[in-house]
Each structure stands twice: as structure tokens, then as C-alpha cells.
Design an enzyme around this catalytic site. Structure first.
Site, short mmCIF file in Angstrom:
data_model
loop_
_atom_site.label_atom_id
_atom_site.label_comp_id
_atom_site.label_asym_id
_atom_site.label_seq_id
_atom_site.Cartn_x
_atom_site.Cartn_y
_atom_site.Cartn_z
N GLY A 250 0.76 -1.13 -0.08
CA GLY A 250 -0.02 -0.09 -0.14
C GLY A 250 0.88 1.34 0.00
O GLY A 250 2.00 1.30 -0.61
N SER A 251 0.36 2.12 0.73
CA SER A 251 1.06 3.40 0.67
C SER A 251 2.33 3.46 1.21
O SER A 251 3.05 4.69 1.17
CB SER A 251 0.25 4.75 1.04
#
Lengths: 636, 370
Positions: free
Chosen positions: A328-329
Site C-alpha cells: 500500500g502507501s
């Protein structure tokens, strides 16, 4: 005529005496034959039979060595041994196994699970000497059996050492567990040439430190020459070579920190890996749910085993090194560094973020509806702009991304000193070529590069890889190989072997670029998605939240946590190191289906940092505080 | 003093005139060695030695009584003893107790009794009586009938099954027939026939008997089962060496590796502890005992006495040879004890009664034949 009978009688007597003489000769011949036989056995073959009689008489009994202890970095005992009596059956010497077990059951409590375990062992192990039917007998039970021993030929009491894990479930995935030596273990030992050391040993490390440091922990078997009778009972010891205990293994792990981390997870599934950036020392390695390694100590019983093994939560899996998740981020800081290093972005350049990115006919949605407006590199990390990284990924191209990310160890085993590490996936056209069979699947599509930029798509890494990447960032580009063992002590010789940190790789970079990324990550904590979780922290830290999709979303579809089944919710991630200036700890947290990274994973990281840097124990080891949902919408 | 001494001598002469000194001396020496070996073999049950001493005393009394019975009187016992024995054997076959898979014992009131044991003496007695009656001229027919008289009890005993006793009874009867003068050609023929009958006989054997014979050929095939006895007893004998491990120092015996070490395998215990030298002494003692018996037979007064004495003398040979042969691994394991040494009252009594018969025959050798 008168004389005839007399002559007959004389002749008869003569013939009789002839036959007596013949019989006497036969006797002498037969006895001579015996004499030859005795001479052959007792003079010619004497040496052979004498040694056979000795072999009969003397049994070489191996003495199992004391297994080494496992300690944490502060000397807290994580694994030790204790001695206990077990009731053991020699299956080969028992005529009626069922009856013996029944009669034993009348004398000493034998639970159904003991019996089940015994049958399992019996089925698994062929030609075993003796198998335990009951372990950990009380003194009273021992006395009761001894009084009735004569009734149970082939059943004996033995004093055995058992492994004990005093902290129970704490660090179970690090420590691993013991299990009976299997046929495959035997073969491996034979290959190593150490099988002789295991003649008196029944258990062997099956996972974790117990397995990877088996050779250090096990020690050297001793030997006793015991005079035995025909029934195999030992009568007296003739000679003895003592066993050499195994080495003590001290971990880099901080047991207290580990407990803090584990309790911060509560009942949630997930993993955490905390490293010391300068050395690669593993400070905590959590995989939740855990299990109690003490269950394996005297042979786990089948019901417990299948419960552990078939549970949907997979408690035996070490998620920290074997679970792979999209980052993810948390991937974005590394993307940002790639952009700077490869000259695709400068800190000053800005983009406009309308809330989506269009590639061909596809629209890639930003997690913030309406977008973040004008975004530069610093802001892209602090507010976690997806649009910025969609564009960036497109501009860099997949080859450049894959080439750069290799430097941080993505998609490669970290080399941590326990077994079972997963490789993960660093997506690239080469990877896709190898991974898939059909030509249309093997081709890399430019559109697939876009979501790679935000840590989605084919990206899949272990929490350990993520932690190593953050630690490398924290250590300003020098990657230290993660290790769990700090020191190995030989108690016999007093020799102490510290494990020296190994530099695995140096990321080629410009210091100002790296500093910039670190500054942005510090901004995440002070002003961005991590601000809430780290409010009031008296130390500086640099982090990044992440939320990884488990199920692909359709374009424009709004992710509504309440409507998604628990197992399909997003994974919550957080990476952080602290203090920023001189990092002492770097970690990655993953909470499976935890939702937003800032909400589930960041508070766990906070608890770990608070304890490690401040020595502050969580007031109550409660679950992460519930957080206002609307506030989170700005995140990832 | 003088009268008392004379009195004692006269008393001894009166009561022990029937006892043959050499025979008794050898037998008592062997019995003493037996007791010493038994003591070593039964360290965990010392009571056994006492029991065997009592058995020995009883057997000596039996010998003394039998020695006082003249051969003529014994002759009268032949038919009733034989008939009773065969009847009892039939009784065993029909009503006997089964012990260890063999029907050998018969309940008489409170005790059990093995009728096969008495046949060891009753059969030679019967055959000697039979040939004595036909002394004037023995024909082939007589030998055939004698063979039938022998075959009946032997088959009954073999059926129990008790191969050891069957072999002993067969041997005892055969010796009488041999001494009675059966033709050498017949003997040779019997030998050939015997070899030829081995094949069908194999089919009649019990499984355990077959196993014993097969294990003799290769004991290692079944080292923990049927081969165990032979392997362990051979190890005991071989490890004894020239001078043995010394009394009470046999490891095979004391660590209980030798099975049935009080009874059929006591020779293994002896051999382990006293070695080749001990074995030679034992062989010489048995040879002297048998030789004395054969001498008594050669000098016996009647045809009956000659046959009986010869058979009894060779009975000791059969016992000793078969037992030592089996313990040292050259003969199959059959239940034959070592004479005068193995633990067990019945066999001991039979042997001493046999000695008593020899003594009676020796005592009456100068009497006019009937």
C-alpha cells in the site's frame, strides 16, 4: 546233546559281550564327537563367543545432552529445560498393548488424549525403543507404579528433560517449537553427519530458533556402558562419558518489547518486525495469532494439532516472514526516493491532483474524493496522494521502479536467521514472464505499472522485507542483514561468540534526496496521516501509513468498510523509525483486515516506540483507541 | 569298642550289601556337581537347591529299595508295569492336562504325574522279559513283535507331543533289541529305512518341532524365537573357553540369557563356568558311569539281566549325548535333561531307580540262572 545248550549259552554270552563292546565303542566315538564340538566352540571360536557374550551383557546407552537455553537480549529466559518422570512403553516387549494400557489406566491416570497421542506416535515411529504413555508424573504416581512394576514388563519410568517456554505464547514464532525426530529429520541429520549425537534424543527443533540453531542448542550425546540382563534391565553402569550440553543462544529480541507489541495487537491478526537500523538486530518479531509452544513439548495431541493446523487464522504461520502483503502507501517514500534519484521529479515540481488519474480509458481513483489539489513531492507523502504516484509510476516505467526497489530488498529474502522466509513479489516484466504460462498473460501492460506506484497491483512483500526497507532508509542507505541471535555461549569452555552485524547492501543515493524523503516522513508524523497516532510523542519519528486493498475495487466504487466482509477489509500498514536524527528502531506493522493504516497499525507502532524509546508501558494493554472515522478519510 | 565296630560292619553289610560302590560314587559326584551348578543357575531362587537335595535324598532311597529287589522279582513286574504304563498313556491322551501345548500330565488325586516317565524303565523291562522267555531261539517274528511292543508307547508319547521322552523310550527299547541279538543286516536295513522315513515323518511333526530342526540348521533365522535357545547356549559354551569363567561368574547364566538354565540347559551354565576342562571331567564321569553299567551287563547272570542292564547303561548315554549335543548346537532341541544334573525330581528318581536295578543285577550276578 547235553553239551549243546551250554555251548549255546557261552556263544550267546560271547555275542552279547561283543555287542557290549560295540556299544562301548559307539559311546566313545559319540563322546569324542562332543569333545571336538566343545574344542571348536571353546578354543577355536572362543574369542567370537566371548565377544558375543560381552555384547549381550553390555549395552551402550546414549545419554541425551541438555539442550541449550534461549535468552532474550536482557537475559530473560525464553526456553529452558526441566526434568520430569515419564511412563514409557517398549512396544516390542509388550505382548498385549491394549491390556497393558488398560491396566496402567487403573493404576495411574491416563487420559484419552495420552492414549491418542501414544497411538499416533506408535503409528508414526517404527522400531522405536520406547514411547511415552504419560508424561510429567507426580511423585505419588511414580511411587505407585514402582510398587506394581512387576505386573508391567516392558513398561518403565524414565526421567526425561522437557523443554519449557516460560513466557508461553510470547515470541512463539521466533522460538519455534520442538517435535519428535521424524524420518526426514533423521535423513537430514545423516547428511550432516550428526545423527550419532541424536541417539538418545527424541525431540528436535521444528521451527524458529529451535530449528535454525538446532546444531548449537543440541549439544553432544554422552555414552553409558550399562550391564544389562536378558530382559534389557540395566543393572549397573560400567563406564560413562558425560554428555556436553548445548550452547546457550541469546537473542537480539527484547522480550518485554515483544510482549508490548503482541498485546498491542489484541485479538487482531497481523505481524510486526522491529529492527535496530545500525545492526540489523531484530528487536521484536510478532506474528498474530500466536500459539503456545509448550503444547508441543511432550508431543502435541492430535486434536490440538488439528485445531492449530486447520484454524482459519493459521496461528502456526509466521506472518512476519512468510506472509506476503501489498505494501500500500508505505511504498510511496521509496517511490519518492526513486523519483529523485532517477531525476524524474524535483522537490519543487508540483502536479494537480483532481482525485483521479486517467490512463488510456481507465480512471485510477484517489482515496480522497476530489483530490488534494496542487501537490508537490513533500505533500504527496504527508497527505499520501495516490494521483501523484500514479503519474510518477507511469513516468518512471516498470523497469526503473523494479530496478530501484531491488536496492531496498523488496522481493528478496532478507536473510534473517530463521527458516521459512517467503520471497514476495517485486513486479517486473521479467517476473511476469516467469510467473505466467500463457503468452498473453506474460506480457507486461503499461496500465499495470500505474497501481504499482501506490504499492498495489502485483506488489507483495513480507512484513520483514518492509521493516528492512525502512531500517535501510533509517540507516541512510546501508542495509544491515536482520538477525535474531546476538550471541552464542558455550558454557563448558566459557567461549562467547557474538554475532557481528553484516552489511548486506548499500543503496546508491544522494544524501540530500534521502534526507528529503525522511523529512517528508517526519511530516507524516507531525502533520499528516500519522499525526493522530503520534500526538504528543516526545521523540521525533518518520513514518508512513498504508492501506492495502485485499479485494480489487471497481472504478468509482466507494469502499465502505461496514459493508465489506471482515476478511475482505483492507490491510492496515504502518512503517516508522525513530528518533529521526539517530534512529534506534525501525519497524513495520501490518494488521490484517485492519482498515486504515493510521487507525489500526499506527497505534501499535506508537506503543512499541514508546516502550523502546521511553520505557513506557501501555497503561493498560488495551486495544488501539477507537478513532473518529470521518477524520481518517484524509488518509491514504 | 571291638564289638561295636563289628556290629557296625555287620549292620553295614546287612543294609548296604546291595549297593555298588563305584556306581554310587560316580552318581553322587555327578549329583554334587549338578547341585553346585544349580546353585549358580538359580541365584535368584536359592530354594531350588534345597528342593533338589530333597529330590536327591528321595531318589537315593528309591535306589536303595530297588537295589534290594532281586532281578527275578523285577521280571515279574515287567508285564504289569508295561500294561499299566500303556493304559495310563491312553488315559493321558484322553483326559490329560495340557501344559504348554502338550498333553503330558495325568491328575492322580492331588498331584500330577507323567506316565511317559515310567515308560523309560517299563519298556526295557518288558522287552527284556519278552526276549528272556524266548531265549531258546529268537526268530525274526519275535523281533517284529518286540518292535510292536516298543512302537505302541513311543507313538503314544510322541503324540502328546513329547519328542524328548519318545526318543529316550525308543532308544531304551532299541538297546534291548540290539543286545538281544537282532541281525546286523536288520540293523543296517533299519538305518536305511529310518533315513527314508524322515520325509513322511517330517509331515507328522508339529510346527514347533519342525522349527526346532530348521533352527538347528540356521539358528540366526529366528534369533529371538526358536533360535534364541541355541544361540544363547552356544554363546555360553563358547565364551566359557578353556578354563571357564569360574563358578558363579557366568554372565550368560547370571544375566538370564540362558533359557531353562535350571533344567534342560543346565549344561550351558556348567560349560560357561567351568570351560573345556570341566566338560572333559563331565564326559569322563559319564563314560565311567556308562562303562560300569556295561560291565555289569556283560557279567550279568541271566539273559534278562544282561539286556536290562545294557539298556539302562546306554540310557545314561542317550540322555547325556542328546542333552550335550543339543546345548552345544549339534542336535535339535528336544526336551532331554542332563542326567543327574538337571533340576527335576521325576527324572532324577527314574535315573536312580535305574541305578538301583543295575546294582541289583550286579549283586545277583553269581546266582544260578533260571
Amino acid at each position: 546233546m547235553r553239551k549243546a545248550p551250554l555251548r549255546d549259552l557261552e556263544r550267546e554270552l560271547y555275542y552279547f559281550q561283543l555287542r557290549v563292546g560295540f556299544a562301548g565303542a559307539v559311546v566313545l566315538v559319540a563322546f569324542t564327537l562332543l569333545l571336538f564340538r566343545f574344542f571348536y566352540l571353546q578354543v577355536i571360536q572362543h574369542a567370537t563367543y566371548a565377544s558375543k557374550a560381552e555384547d549381550n551383557r553390555i549395552s551402550i546407552v546414549p545419554v541425551a545432552p541438555n539442550r541449550g537455553l534461549i535468552l532474550d537480549r536482557n537475559g530473560v529466559v525464553l526456553a529452558r529445560n526441566y526434568s520430569a518422570y515419564t511412563l514409557e512403553i517398549f512396544p516390542a516387549k509388550v505382548r498385549d498393548l491394549e491390556r497393558t494400557m488398560r491396566e496402567l489406566g487403573e493404576l495411574i491416570e491416563v487420559h484419552a488424549r495420552d492414549r491418542a497421542r501414544f497411538r499416533k506416535l506408535l503409528a508414526e515411529t517404527k522400531n522405536a525403543e520406547s514411547l511415552p504413555i504419560r508424561t510429567r508424573l507426580t511423585d505419588e504416581e511414580v511411587a505407585r507404579f514402582v510398587a506394581h512394576r512387576f505386573r508391567f514388563p516392558g513398561v518403565e519410568i524414565k526421567a526425561r528433560l522437557f523443554r519449557q517456554y516460560p513466557l508461553g505464547e510470547t515470541a512463539s514464532h521466533v522460538l519455534g517449537h520442538l517435535g519428535r525426530i521424524s524420518v526426514r529429520d533423521r535423513e537430514r541429520l545423516e547428511e550432516l553427519g550428526t545423527d550419532a549425537e541424536y541417539r538418545g534424543t527424541e525431540y528436535i527443533g521444528k521451527a524458529g530458533i529451535e530449528s535454525s540453531y538446532e546444531q548449537e542448542l543440541h549439544g553432544t550425546a554422552g555414552i553409558e556402558q550399562v550391564e544389562i540382563d536378558a530382559a534389557g534391565r540395566g543393572l549397573r553402569t560400567l563406564a560413562r562419558t558425560p554428555a556436553q550440553p548445548g550452547n546457550n543462544v541469546s537473542l537480539t529480541l527484547d522480550a518485554r518489547l515483544q510482549q508490548v507489541a503482541e498485546s498491542a495487537f489484541g485479538d487482531r491478526r497481523g505481524a510486526l518486525v522491529a529492527l535496530e537500523p545500525q545492526s540489523g538486530a531484530v528487536l521484536a518479531l510478532v506474528s498474530k495469532p500466536t500459539f503456545d509452544p509448550n503444547l508441543f513439548v511432550d508431543g502435541i495431541d492430535p486434536t490440538q494439532w488439528s485445531a492449530l493446523n486447520t484454524s482459519a487464522d493459521r496461528p502456526l504461520n509466521n506472518r512476519a516472514i512468510a506472509g506476503v502483503y501489498p505494501p500500500g502507501s508505505t511504498f510511496k517514500p521509496f517511490m519518492a526516493l526513486a523519483a529523485l534519484e532517477l531525476g524524474k521529479r524535483t522537490p519543487q515540481s508540483t502536479i494537480f491532483d483532481p482525485g483521479y488519474f486517467v490512463f488510456g480509458e481507465r480512471r485510477f481513483r484517489d482515496s480522497k474524493p476530489g483530490g488534494h489539489g496542487s501537490v508537490d513531492l513533500y505533500k504527496s507523502i504527508v497527505v499520501s496522494s495516490d494521483t501523484y504516484y500514479y503519474q510518477l509510476a507511469n513516468d518512471l516505467g516498470i523497469d526503473a521502479i523494479a530496478g530501484f526497489m531491488q536496492h531496498f530488498g523488496f522481493g528478496a529474502r532478507t536473510g534473517i536467521d530463521i527458516e521459512g522466509e517467503a520471497l514476495g513479489v517485486l513486479p517486473s516484466p521479467q517476473w511476469k514472464m516467469k510467473r505466467f504460462r500463457r503468452p498473453e498473460q506474460q506480457k507486461w501492460y503499461a496500465g499495470e505499472t500505474i497501481s504499482i506506484g501506490i504499492g498495489q497491483g502485483y506488489n507483495a512483500y513480507t512484513p520483514a522485507q518492509l521493516a528492512l526497507a525502512v531500517a535501510t532508509l533509517a540507516n541512510r542507505g546501508t542495509m544491515m542483514r536482520p538477525h535474531l541471535v546476538a550471541r552464542i555461549d558455550n558454557l563448558q569452555t566459557g567461549e562467547r561468540r557474538p554475532v557481528t552485524p553484516v552489511s548486506a547492501h548499500v543503496v546508491p543515493h544522494k544524501p540530500e534526496n534521502l534526507d528529503f524523503v525522511v523529512r517528508a516522513m517526519a511530516g507524516v508524523i507531525t502533520d499528516g496521516t500519522g499525526a493522530r497516532a503520534f500526538a504528543g510523542a516526545p521523540y521525533t519519528s518518520a513514518g508512513k501509513t498504508g492501506t492495502a486493498q485485499v479485494v480489487g475495487m471497481k472504478q468509482n466504487e466507494k469502499y465502505d468498510e461496514r459493508r465489506v466482509a471482515e476478511r475482505h477489509r483492507d490491510h492496515s500498514l504502518f512503517i516508522v523509525f525513530a528518533p529521526v536524527e539517530a534512529p534506534k528502531i525501525a519497524l513495520a506493522v501490518l494488521v490484517e483486515n485492519g482498515g486504515f493504516g493510521a487507525r489500526a497499525a499506527a497505534p501499535i507502532a506508537r506503543a512499541v516506540l514508546d516502550y523502546h524509546l521511553l520505557g513506557k508501558l501501555p497503561a493498560a494493554l488495551e486495544k488501539a483507541a477507537p478513532v473518529d472515522e470521518t477524520d481518517e478519510e484524509t488518509g491514504d | 569298642m571291638e564289638p561295636a565296630r563289628t556290629l557296625l560292619r555287620r549292620f553295614a553289610a546287612r543294609w548296604f550289601e546291595d549297593i555298588d560302590g563305584p556306581l554310587l560314587g560316580i552318581a553322587l559326584t555327578l549329583s554334587a556337581i549338578g547341585l553346585a551348578t544349580l546353585y549358580s543357575a538359580s541365584f535368584e531362587q536359592p530354594a531350588r537347591v534345597g528342593n533338589q537335595a530333597v529330590n536327591l535324598a528321595v531318589a537315593l532311597c528309591a535306589m536303595w529299595i530297588v537295589a534290594r529287589v532281586p532281578p527275578q522279582a523285577l521280571m515279574r513286574l515287567a508285564v504289569p508295569a508295561y500294561a499299566l504304563g500303556v493304559l495310563l498313556l491312553i488315559g493321558v491322551a484322553l483326559f490329560g492336562d495340557v501344559v504348554n501345548g502338550a498333553r503330558r500330565w495325568l491328575h492322580i488325586g492331588v498331584t500330577r504325574f507323567q506316565p511317559s516317565e515310567m515308560m523309560k524303565l517299563a519298556v526295557p523291562l518288558m522287552l527284556a522279559w519278552y526276549f528272556h522267555r524266548k531265549e531258546e531261539g529268537l526268530r525274526a517274528r519275535d523281533f517284529a513283535l518286540a518292535a510292536a511292543l516298543l512302537a505302541a508307547p513311543v507313538l503314544l508319547i510322541a503324540r502328546q507331543p513329547d519328542l524328548g521322552t519318545a526318543v529316550l523310550v525308543l532308544a531304551g527299547g532299541f538297546f534291548v533289541i540290539f543286545f538281544a541279538g537282532v541281525g546286523w543286516r536288520v540293523l543296517a536295513g533299519l538305518g536305511v529305512l529310518g533315513l527314508a522315513s524322515l520325509m513322511p515323518l517330517w509331515g507328522l511333526l508339529h510346527d514347533y518341532q519342525r522349527r526346532r530342526i530348521l533352527t538347528l540348521i540356521d539358528p540366526t533365522q529366528d534369533p529371538l524365537g526358536a533360535g534364541y535357545h541355541i544361540i544363547q547356549s552356544t554363546i555360553a559354551v563358547g565364551s566359557g573357553g578353556l578354563a571357564g569363567k569360574g563358578w558363579l561368574h557366568g554372565t550368560q547364566a547370571h544375566l538370564e540369557f540362558i533359557p531353562e538354565r535350571h533344567t534342560d540347559f543346565i549344561f550351558a551354565v556348567f560349560s560357561e563356568e567351568f570351560g573345556l576342562i570341566g566338560n572333559c571331567v563331565l564326559l569322563v564321569l559319564y563314560a565311567l558311569l556308562i562303562g560300569r553299567g556295561l560291565m555289569i551287563a556283560a557279567n550279568a547272570a541271566s539273559f534278562f539281566a544282561r539286556l536290562l542292564a545294557g539298556s539302562i547303561a546306554l540310557m545314561f548315554f542317550t540322555y547325556a549325548f542328546v542333552n550335550m549335543g543339543m546345548v552345544s548346537g549339534i542336535l535339535p532341541v528336544v526336551g532331554v535333561p542332563l542326567p543327574l544334573m538337571s533340576y527335576g525330581g521325576t527324572a532324577l528318581a527314574t535315573l536312580f531307580i535305574g541305578l538301583g536295578v543295575l546294582m541289583s543285577i550286579q549283586r545277583h550276578r553269581k546266582l544260578v540262572p533260571t
